[in-house]
Design a protein around this motif. Structure first.
Motif, short mmCIF file in Angstrom:
data_model
loop_
_atom_site.label_atom_id
_atom_site.label_comp_id
_atom_site.label_asym_id
_atom_site.label_seq_id
_atom_site.Cartn_x
_atom_site.Cartn_y
_atom_site.Cartn_z
N GLY A 75 -9.86 -15.20 -3.57
CA GLY A 75 -8.72 -15.40 -4.45
C GLY A 75 -8.16 -16.82 -4.38
O GLY A 75 -8.67 -17.68 -3.65
N ILE A 76 -7.10 -17.04 -5.14
CA ILE A 76 -6.48 -18.37 -5.17
C ILE A 76 -5.94 -18.76 -3.80
O ILE A 76 -5.88 -19.94 -3.45
CB ILE A 76 -5.36 -18.39 -6.23
N ASP A 77 -5.59 -17.79 -2.99
CA ASP A 77 -5.08 -18.08 -1.65
C ASP A 77 -6.08 -18.92 -0.84
O ASP A 77 -5.68 -19.72 0.01
CB ASP A 77 -4.81 -16.79 -0.89
N ALA A 78 -7.37 -18.73 -1.10
CA ALA A 78 -8.40 -19.42 -0.32
C ALA A 78 -8.45 -20.91 -0.59
O ALA A 78 -9.02 -21.67 0.20
CB ALA A 78 -9.77 -18.79 -0.60
N ILE A 79 -7.86 -21.38 -1.70
CA ILE A 79 -7.87 -22.81 -2.02
C ILE A 79 -6.45 -23.32 -2.22
O ILE A 79 -6.22 -24.29 -2.93
CB ILE A 79 -8.72 -23.08 -3.28
N ARG A 80 -5.48 -22.67 -1.61
CA ARG A 80 -4.06 -22.89 -1.92
C ARG A 80 -3.59 -24.33 -1.76
O ARG A 80 -2.65 -24.75 -2.42
CB ARG A 80 -3.20 -21.98 -1.05
N ASP A 81 -4.22 -25.12 -0.86
CA ASP A 81 -3.76 -26.49 -0.64
C ASP A 81 -4.69 -27.53 -1.25
O ASP A 81 -4.58 -28.72 -0.97
CB ASP A 81 -3.59 -26.76 0.85
N ALA A 82 -5.62 -27.09 -2.10
CA ALA A 82 -6.60 -28.02 -2.67
C ALA A 82 -5.97 -28.89 -3.76
O ALA A 82 -5.34 -28.38 -4.68
CB ALA A 82 -7.78 -27.25 -3.24
N VAL A 83 -6.12 -30.19 -3.63
CA VAL A 83 -5.66 -31.11 -4.67
C VAL A 83 -6.65 -31.13 -5.83
O VAL A 83 -6.28 -31.14 -7.00
CB VAL A 83 -5.44 -32.52 -4.09
N ILE A 84 -7.94 -31.14 -5.50
CA ILE A 84 -8.97 -31.08 -6.53
C ILE A 84 -9.31 -29.61 -6.72
O ILE A 84 -10.35 -29.10 -6.28
CB ILE A 84 -10.21 -31.91 -6.13
N ARG B 145 -10.92 -28.00 2.10
CA ARG B 145 -11.06 -27.39 0.77
C ARG B 145 -11.38 -28.41 -0.30
O ARG B 145 -11.92 -28.06 -1.34
CB ARG B 145 -9.78 -26.65 0.41
N ASP B 146 -10.99 -29.67 -0.09
CA ASP B 146 -11.25 -30.68 -1.10
C ASP B 146 -12.59 -31.38 -0.90
O ASP B 146 -12.87 -32.39 -1.53
CB ASP B 146 -10.12 -31.72 -1.11
N ALA B 147 -13.41 -30.87 -0.01
CA ALA B 147 -14.73 -31.45 0.16
C ALA B 147 -15.55 -31.25 -1.10
O ALA B 147 -15.40 -30.26 -1.79
CB ALA B 147 -15.45 -30.80 1.35
N ASP C 90 -10.11 -27.70 -9.26
CA ASP C 90 -11.20 -27.20 -10.10
C ASP C 90 -12.52 -27.17 -9.35
O ASP C 90 -13.23 -26.16 -9.36
CB ASP C 90 -11.32 -28.03 -11.38
N VAL C 91 -12.86 -28.26 -8.66
CA VAL C 91 -14.08 -28.28 -7.86
C VAL C 91 -14.01 -27.22 -6.76
O VAL C 91 -14.99 -26.53 -6.47
CB VAL C 91 -14.31 -29.68 -7.26
N SER C 92 -12.83 -27.10 -6.15
CA SER C 92 -12.66 -26.11 -5.08
C SER C 92 -12.86 -24.69 -5.61
O SER C 92 -13.46 -23.85 -4.93
CB SER C 92 -11.27 -26.26 -4.46
N LEU C 93 -12.38 -24.42 -6.82
CA LEU C 93 -12.54 -23.08 -7.39
C LEU C 93 -14.01 -22.79 -7.69
O LEU C 93 -14.51 -21.70 -7.38
CB LEU C 93 -11.70 -22.97 -8.66
N GLY C 94 -14.70 -23.73 -8.31
CA GLY C 94 -16.11 -23.53 -8.59
C GLY C 94 -16.91 -23.32 -7.32
O GLY C 94 -17.80 -22.46 -7.25
N THR C 95 -16.59 -24.11 -6.28
CA THR C 95 -17.27 -23.98 -5.00
C THR C 95 -16.99 -22.62 -4.38
O THR C 95 -17.88 -21.96 -3.83
CB THR C 95 -16.82 -25.10 -4.05
N LEU C 96 -15.74 -22.18 -4.45
CA LEU C 96 -15.34 -20.89 -3.88
C LEU C 96 -16.15 -19.75 -4.49
O LEU C 96 -16.70 -18.90 -3.77
CB LEU C 96 -13.85 -20.67 -4.11
N VAL C 97 -16.23 -19.73 -5.81
CA VAL C 97 -16.92 -18.63 -6.49
C VAL C 97 -18.42 -18.69 -6.22
O VAL C 97 -19.06 -17.66 -5.96
CB VAL C 97 -16.63 -18.66 -8.00
N LYS C 98 -19.01 -19.88 -6.26
CA LYS C 98 -20.46 -19.99 -6.05
C LYS C 98 -20.84 -19.64 -4.63
O LYS C 98 -21.83 -18.93 -4.39
CB LYS C 98 -20.94 -21.39 -6.41
N ARG C 99 -20.07 -20.11 -3.66
CA ARG C 99 -20.38 -19.79 -2.27
C ARG C 99 -20.13 -18.31 -1.97
O ARG C 99 -20.68 -17.78 -1.00
CB ARG C 99 -19.56 -20.68 -1.34
N GLY C 100 -19.33 -17.67 -2.79
CA GLY C 100 -19.13 -16.24 -2.65
C GLY C 100 -20.23 -15.41 -3.30
O GLY C 100 -20.13 -14.19 -3.36
#
Length: 407
Positions: free
Chosen positions: A227-236, A402-404, A238-248
């Motif tokens: 969920g969004i909680d997993a990237i809550r402090d990400a400045v970038i 998260r912003d990696a 969009d990239v963090s969201l795409g990475t989250l879903v793909k790695r999941g």
């Protein structure tokens, strides 16, 4: 001269690799399927459109109506999350929701200030996702993004036909002013170089990204990935969201918006367009510098490497051409010309995608120099405690990675 010759040769080798073996990053034909080529789902899934907005009263009148007028055959609603605006964004949105011609119902809500450890945008998105209930898909789109009337239907058809968990469209940014014409095509070009779209779209590739202006994601896939909680402090984010879903384990797709049609006269956007203007260099500078150091994971070592890398790849050839021509060192000048020509050739498709003449691709070294300055400025701002500043808020480096880059 010999040292410069070897440096230019190294730059040339880098461009041969980039042109031939870097995921075809320079191509601009990665798009959604053409209109009418996808079979709509027999039972269109339900969709909730989540729009985080903070002080967007001057923009939202050109973007929100395009969402409210979507021609979607299934159940859909729009949730605008007013993130503490002080300019009447929420009130204006409610007025637009009551205007004639509205097809989708609108909910305007306010989540309150973000807790510690959250960026304001992601706190607002989380609130909107919670209000979406059991909607099958979530369309996360920014308050400055205008959509063609069939945008939502095309996104859902793409996801359904290809069994995708996330579909993201890189919106077309404005190129109305001189500085926009220099900076904007280069911005998208550099993004594609960092995250080649074809690699992002290969399920087995580790490269992952999304474009935050327009992201359609399955609600269950997002929840399963944290969920969004997993990237809550990400400045970038969009990239963090795409990475989250793909790695999941999710299947994702990143595409460019359709280019403008010739002789188009309708007011509506052709596909997915940003309506935010960046009239001055300072406006574009702030847009890039607020997140550039985050892209480098707040690493000073990566900053030094990036500065040297940008200088080698983008500046060595023009310098070699000029110095060689002045000194009469023609082998050096010809090598510089050849490398600059190869660099320019990879940039021409993006320049043409934005409707600009091909000769403007010669400005890539100049644009790269500006981006180098923006990146250094981003690091300096971070060192001075200003971090990533946006809409009156400043964010420090996240505690996590998260912003990696999504690789």
């Amino acid at each position: 001269m010999d040292v410069l010759l070897w440096i230019t040769a190294l730059s040339g080798a880098a461009w041969v690799y980039l042109a031939l073996a870097h995921g075809g990053f320079w191509r601009t034909d990665t798009r959604l399927a053409p209109r009418g080529s996808r079979t709509p789902p027999a039972e269109p899934p339900s969709v909730a459109v989540v729009v985080p907005a903070r002080d967007e009263a001057d923009i939202i009148g050109a973007a929100l109506p395009t969402l409210l007028a979507q021609k979607y055959p299934g159940s859909a609603r729009v949730i605008l999350v007013d993130d503490g605006s002080s300019d009447g964004t929420g009130e204006l949105a409610r007025t637009l929701g009551d205007a004639p011609g509205v097809r989708l119902p609108l909910t305007v809500t306010t989540p309150g200030p973000p807790p510690s450890g959250w960026t304001g945008k992601l706190w607002a998105v989380r609130h909107g996702v919670e209000l979406a209930g059991d909607a099958e898909f979530l369309l996360l789109t920014d308050a400055d993004i205008a959509h063609a009337p069939d945008s939502l239907a095309r996104l859902v058809a793409e996801a359904a036909d290809e069994r995708l968990d996330l579909v993201s469209v890189m919106a077309r940014l404005r190129v109305a002013t001189g500085w926009e014409r220099v900076i904007v095509p280069a911005f998208v070009y550099f993004f594609g170089k960092l995250f080649p779209f074809r690699r992002v779209n290969r399920h087995k590739s580790r490269t992952a990204a999304a474009a935050g202006g327009c992201v359609l994601v399955r609600r269950t896939s997002l929840a399963a990935a944290g969920g969004i909680d997993a990237i809550r402090d990400a400045v970038i984010d969009d990239v963090s969201l795409g990475t989250l879903v793909k790695r999941g384990g999710g299947r994702i797709r990143l595409v460019l918006a359709d280019p403008p049609r010739r002789h188009a006269t309708e007011w509506w956007p052709v596909h997915v367009d940003s309506v935010r203007p960046y009239p001055a260099l300072a406006d574009l500078w702030r847009m890039v510098s607020r997140s550039a150091f985050a892209q480098l994971r707040h690493s000073w070592l990566l900053l030094v490497g990036t500065v040297f890398g940008l200088a080698l790849v983008y500046l060595a050839a023009p310098v070699a051409l000029v110095v060689g021509a002045i000194a009469g060192a023609w082998p050096l000048a010809l090598l510089g010309l050849a490398v600059w020509a190869l660099m320019t050739a990879t940039y021409v498709p993006m320049v043409r995608y934005y409707g600009r003449p091909a000769y403007e691709a010669l400005l890539l070294p100049f644009a790269a120099t500006l981006y180098l300055g923006m990146t250094v400025d981003s690091a300096i701002r971070h060192a001075r405690g200003r971090g990533a500043a946006w809409k009156g808020r400043t964010y420090p480096a996240p505690e996590s990675s998260r912003d990696a880059p999504g690789r």
